[in-house]
Design an enzyme around this catalytic site. Structure first.
Site, PDB file in Angstrom:
ATOM      1  N   ASN A   1     -53.385  45.923  50.321  1.00  0.00           N
ATOM      2  CA  ASN A   1     -52.874  44.556  50.220  1.00  0.00           C
ATOM      3  C   ASN A   1     -51.787  44.271  51.255  1.00  0.00           C
ATOM      4  OD1 ASN A   1     -54.520  43.366  48.349  1.00  0.00           O
ATOM      5  ND2 ASN A   1     -53.198  43.789  46.589  1.00  0.00           N
TER       6      ASN A   1
ATOM      7  N   TRP B   1     -46.363  42.833  42.204  1.00  0.00           N
ATOM      8  CA  TRP B   1     -47.149  43.466  41.151  1.00  0.00           C
ATOM      9  C   TRP B   1     -48.293  44.319  41.668  1.00  0.00           C
ATOM     10  CZ3 TRP B   1     -52.001  43.591  38.765  1.00  0.00           C
ATOM     11  CH2 TRP B   1     -52.028  44.208  37.518  1.00  0.00           C
ATOM     12  N   ASP B   2     -48.784  44.095  42.871  1.00  0.00           N
ATOM     13  CA  ASP B   2     -49.956  44.855  43.322  1.00  0.00           C
ATOM     14  C   ASP B   2     -49.864  45.212  44.805  1.00  0.00           C
ATOM     15  OD1 ASP B   2     -52.384  46.136  42.904  1.00  0.00           O
ATOM     16  OD2 ASP B   2     -53.571  44.364  43.424  1.00  0.00           O
ATOM     17  N   LEU B   3     -48.690  45.680  45.255  1.00  0.00           N
ATOM     18  CA  LEU B   3     -48.514  45.956  46.680  1.00  0.00           C
ATOM     19  C   LEU B   3     -48.861  47.411  46.989  1.00  0.00           C
ATOM     20  CD1 LEU B   3     -47.802  44.518  49.267  1.00  0.00           C
ATOM     21  CD2 LEU B   3     -45.453  45.317  49.009  1.00  0.00           C
TER      22      LEU B   3
END
Length: 307
Positions: free
Chosen positions: A206, A200-202
């Protein structure tokens, strides 16, 4: 060194918790030193430096009894935290930071220590950086989502219900048309939301340098869904830099080509779910009082259109 000296709560983190969670957040911040002391004792850990903070968590470097370097990650228990623990346990270190232990009551995680000073953003060659990210993402989304994880179908359905109110809040007719276009793309896909475990937040920030592999993903917020819904953070990475280079369309399209090729995705579906991410972000912005779409989102959508 006393626990109170180790756990210095950054003011932005304390303010964020007070703003988002009110008295509950303030109480959690106040209880952090005692919680750290309890977990250091229970897991036989030795503090190995001062604490630091992310957007919603406190991180403390520690050593295990065998000398293994690790970090304690503490944040308020909530659905996203539980999902992160589920995801990390399921991935078991394959392409992502390894979960060494966790405390179910507080949702505290004991994680392997990576090099927080070196993110994938340090790789200047964008094709090389995106190739690393795409390879990690392909490994992550190859894993079926475990039962009980929040699903993209429910999330997308809820988004579509909010669209009429959101459209009415936009001042520019062009923005209204574009938001409706994004919603139409999601409506065509919502019946087949997918069953892969998404990060979801790559984005570049990150992905950290590691020892057992060159790079590993961190900070997942897992859900079950179509991998196409996971592309936007990668496409948006280093956005200010690519805008400054006046090369947005080429870079976005190059990244999209690389991601869809490495992940083996249907390009039309991937574009549709990427519009879904733009829709999700826009709905949050409008809920916070915005009356216009984010220019970056509009530019990204224009780059993908017809590609």
């Amino acid at each position: 060194m006393s626990t109170s000296k180790l756990v210095e709560i950054p003011e932005p983190l304390a303010a964020s918790y007070a703003r988002a969670f009110g008295e509950e957040g303030q109480a959690w911040i106040a209880a952090l030193p005692a919680l750290v002391e309890e977990l250091l004792d229970r897991w036989e850990l030795t503090a190995d430096g001062a604490s630091a903070s992310g957007e919603a968590s406190l991180v403390l470097p520690v050593l295990r009894t065998d000398g293994t370097r690790a970090v304690l990650k503490l944040q308020l228990p909530r659905e996203e935290t539980s999902a992160a623990i589920t995801g990390l346990r399921t991935w078991n270190g394959h392409g992502v930071v390894r979960l060494l232990d966790h405390d179910p009551r507080s949702s505290t995680m004991l994680l392997e220590r990576l090099d927080a000073s070196r993110t994938l953003a340090s790789v200047e060659d964008d094709d090389a950086a995106m190739g690393v990210l795409a390879g990690l993402l392909a490994r992550l989304v190859s894993v079926p989502a475990p039962r009980g994880l929040r699903g993209l179908g429910d999330i997308a359905g809820a988004m579509l219900e909010e669209v009429p109110r959101a459209v009415a809040a936009l001042a520019d007719p062009a923005d209204r048309r574009l938001l409706n276009d994004w919603a139409s793309a999601v409506a065509e896909l919502v019946g087949e939301p997918g069953d892969r475990m998404l990060h979801w937040d790559l984005h570049y920030g990150n992905v950290l340098a590691a020892e057992r592999e060159p790079w590993l993903a961190i900070d997942p917020e897992p859900l079950a869904g179509d991998p196409g819904f996971d592309l936007w953070p990668a496409l948006d990475s280093r956005w200010d830099d690519i805008v400054a280079q006046r090369d947005v369309v080429r870079v976005v399209r190059r990244r999209f080509d690389l991601l869809t090729e490495v992940l083996g995705l249907d390009r039309a579906r991937a574009a549709g779910w990427t519009y879904g991410r733009l829709l999700q972000n826009a709905l949050w912005d409008i809920e916070d009082g915005s009356a216009a779409l984010d220019p970056a989102a509009v530019t990204l959508a224009q780059a993908l259109r017809g590609h």
